[in-house]
Scaffold this motif. Structure first.
Motif, PDB file in Angstrom:
ATOM      1  N   TRP A 238      -0.115 -34.766   3.993  1.00 52.92           N
ATOM      2  CA  TRP A 238      -1.472 -34.660   3.786  1.00 52.92           C
ATOM      3  C   TRP A 238      -2.388 -35.054   4.831  1.00 52.92           C
ATOM      4  O   TRP A 238      -3.332 -34.310   5.017  1.00 52.92           O
ATOM      5  CB  TRP A 238      -1.980 -34.943   2.355  1.00 52.92           C
ATOM      6  N   PHE A 241      -3.433 -32.558   7.592  1.00 50.22           N
ATOM      7  CA  PHE A 241      -3.676 -31.201   6.905  1.00 50.22           C
ATOM      8  C   PHE A 241      -4.943 -30.781   7.113  1.00 50.22           C
ATOM      9  O   PHE A 241      -6.095 -31.552   7.143  1.00 50.22           O
ATOM     10  CB  PHE A 241      -3.542 -31.002   5.418  1.00 50.22           C
ATOM     11  N   TRP A 253      -3.970 -22.300   8.158  1.00 46.84           N
ATOM     12  CA  TRP A 253      -3.716 -23.547   7.696  1.00 46.84           C
ATOM     13  C   TRP A 253      -2.551 -24.346   8.169  1.00 46.84           C
ATOM     14  O   TRP A 253      -1.713 -23.866   8.735  1.00 46.84           O
ATOM     15  CB  TRP A 253      -3.248 -23.210   6.105  1.00 46.84           C
ATOM     16  N   ALA A 307       4.545 -24.235  -2.139  1.00 47.47           N
ATOM     17  CA  ALA A 307       3.210 -23.177  -2.096  1.00 47.47           C
ATOM     18  C   ALA A 307       3.638 -21.973  -1.565  1.00 47.47           C
ATOM     19  O   ALA A 307       4.321 -21.636  -0.463  1.00 47.47           O
ATOM     20  CB  ALA A 307       2.264 -23.942  -1.241  1.00 47.47           C
ATOM     21  N   LYS A 309       1.695 -19.836  -1.046  1.00 54.18           N
ATOM     22  CA  LYS A 309       0.469 -19.731   0.149  1.00 54.18           C
ATOM     23  C   LYS A 309      -0.447 -20.949  -0.554  1.00 54.18           C
ATOM     24  O   LYS A 309      -0.285 -21.471  -1.543  1.00 54.18           O
ATOM     25  CB  LYS A 309      -0.250 -18.207   0.129  1.00 54.18           C
ATOM     26  N   TYR A 310      -1.495 -21.064   0.383  1.00 53.46           N
ATOM     27  CA  TYR A 310      -2.353 -22.200  -0.068  1.00 53.46           C
ATOM     28  C   TYR A 310      -3.685 -21.234  -0.570  1.00 53.46           C
ATOM     29  O   TYR A 310      -4.222 -20.650   0.012  1.00 53.46           O
ATOM     30  CB  TYR A 310      -2.991 -22.727   1.255  1.00 53.46           C
ATOM     31  N   PHE A 311      -3.951 -21.679  -1.949  1.00 49.18           N
ATOM     32  CA  PHE A 311      -3.130 -22.540  -2.796  1.00 49.18           C
ATOM     33  C   PHE A 311      -2.532 -22.021  -3.914  1.00 49.18           C
ATOM     34  O   PHE A 311      -3.503 -21.552  -4.715  1.00 49.18           O
ATOM     35  CB  PHE A 311      -4.270 -23.502  -3.101  1.00 49.18           C
ATOM     36  N   PHE A 313       0.631 -22.538  -5.934  1.00 48.34           N
ATOM     37  CA  PHE A 313       1.883 -23.515  -5.925  1.00 48.34           C
ATOM     38  C   PHE A 313       2.537 -23.798  -7.293  1.00 48.34           C
ATOM     39  O   PHE A 313       1.793 -23.513  -8.251  1.00 48.34           O
ATOM     40  CB  PHE A 313       1.352 -25.060  -5.402  1.00 48.34           C
TER      41      PHE A 313
END
Length: 435
Positions: A238, A241, A253, A307, A309-311, A313
């Motif tokens: 993270w 990120f 992302w 995930a 995709k963001y977000f 999950f």
């Protein structure tokens, strides 16, 4: 399967500067704070780079000098601190430089700048080797060292490889946590804590940082495992990120993955930089995080989050004879906001706990599902589901259980945005029928 739980303690150990035994900062995680009775300036210096935070008695500002370039940074909306300031602090967390004031025990960020935007890379070890801290003006009771935390989240029990808790000789239980920095995820880091299961007091023990891609990161959402005579550390990346640039939607992302590191040093105390390598986890999407490991019947089980995709999950479970040979065992793709996948030894088997966030479909919101090893739901943990995405971190205490969760309460004011949560919420099992 598990008893019901009742909250027994809430606490939030906010600390800016933590004393360090290191002669130099091992990671871009530093702080200097001082009591002030008038104008004061605090600074970090490395080579030709000088990072200064100033409080003139009313307003707070930052100044960054690198070579012949000098830039000033102040917030019109948040920079005015007034005259009730007790302490002033300058922090370096990842690439973020932040100036904060404290009044009546509450820290508030007043100015900040991302150093990567002014050409400085503070996660480089050669830059860190030359880092020093200084102060001028009406500074008293000056404290320097590592940055501590504005909140704690992503709390896991330190375990042996079989999933049982790692206890100290005094009976305390060790935990890892994400120490929230003054901003989004790249300002946080992994910390180690001792929890007294009787008084519920938390004591800071140290911090873990991770060397990868030529830099040192404060990666977090970590599981610390004692395997034989060494430590195995699995963590989420993270600290690297970043959300896409709002001014350029075409930029993607940055991905989140999982790494592992091994060490024979005592990782339960002090600060450590670990060499991290990627852990290949099966995924059906763009990223993985929240690793939790158990070795059972000659194979590794790894719970984690994938995930799409963001977000968006959901929980996953992989298994294999070694961490280099994992294959997908099960996935719960009906979830869209479920994380904190946690493997819990129970009655000769292992169950999988998770946290169903409020962005899930209505039938699976704000709850702690319990799955079997095929991720079929078999029970629900009856414990307070506080704000954000608290995890089902469970500690067996004889015939009872302790649930260590966290909430989404921020600390540090509005300038920092999302990422300064949370408060630690401890719940204990109550006598009666298991559910």
């Amino acid at each position: 399967m598990f008893p019901e739980f009742k909250i027994v303690r809430r606490q939030r150990p906010v600390t800016i500067a933590v004393a360090s035994t290191s002669s130099s900062r091992p990671a871009a995680n530093a702080a200097i704070e001082a009591a002030c009775d008038g104008p004061v300036s605090l600074s970090f210096t490395s080579g030709g780079d000088v990072l200064t935070g100033s409080y003139d008695g009313r307003r707070v500002s930052l100044e960054v000098t690198t070579g012949s370039r000098r830039t000033s940074h102040a917030s019109r909306r948040h920079g005015r601190a007034g005259r009730g300031v007790d302490r002033f602090a300058l922090t370096l967390t990842g690439t973020m430089l932040t100036a904060l004031t404290c009044a009546d025990g509450t820290w508030v960020a007043r100015a900040r700048v991302d150093l990567s935007e002014v050409g400085i890379e503070p996660r480089d070890e050669s830059w860190l080797a030359g880092l020093t801290a200084g102060h001028e003006g009406a500074a008293e009771d000056v404290r320097t060292g590592a940055f501590g935390q504005l909140g704690l989240r992503d709390i896991r029990v330190v375990t042996y490889a079989d999933g049982s808790p790692f206890h100290e000789v005094d009976g305390s239980v060790l935990l890892t946590a994400t120490s929230a920095g003054p901003g989004f995820f790249p300002t946080a880091h992994t910390s180690v804590w001792a929890l007294d299961p009787v008084t519920y007091d938390l004591v800071h023990r140290g911090a873990l940082y991770f060397r990868r891609d030529g830099l040192v990161y404060g990666d977090h959402a970590t599981h610390l495992v004692r395997e034989g005579d060494e430590w195995l550390v699995a963590t989420s990346t993270w600290a690297g990120f970043k959300a896409p640039d709002k001014t350029d939607p075409s930029k993607p992302w940055s991905p989140v993955g999982v790494t592992v590191a091994r060490s024979r040093e005592d990782l339960t105390r002090g600060e450590h930089v670990l060499d991290a390598t990627p852990l290949a986890l099966p995924t059906d999407g763009v990223g993985v995080w929240d690793p939790h490991l158990v070795r059972r019947d000659g194979e590794w089980l790894v719970g984690y989050v994938s995930a799409k995709k963001y977000f968006d999950f959901h929980p996953m479970l992989a298994s294999g004879p070694s961490l280099d040979a994992l294959s997908l065992r099960a996935a719960r793709t009906d979830r869209t906001a479920t994380e904190g996948t946690t493997l819990v030894p129970l009655g000769g088997t292992v169950v999988v706990g998770a946290s169903d966030g409020r962005d899930n479909p209505r039938r699976v919101r704000a709850r702690y599902p319990i799955f079997d090893l095929d991720l079929n739901e078999v029970a629900e943990l009856r414990s307070a589901y506080v704000s954000n995405l608290p995890w089902p971190t469970l500690i067996p205490l004889g015939e009872e259980w302790l649930h260590v969760a966290f909430d989404g309460t921020p600390h540090g004011g509005r300038l920092t945005g999302y990422g300064t949560h949370g408060e630690v919420v401890l719940s204990r099992s109550t006598p009666g029928r298991s559910v």
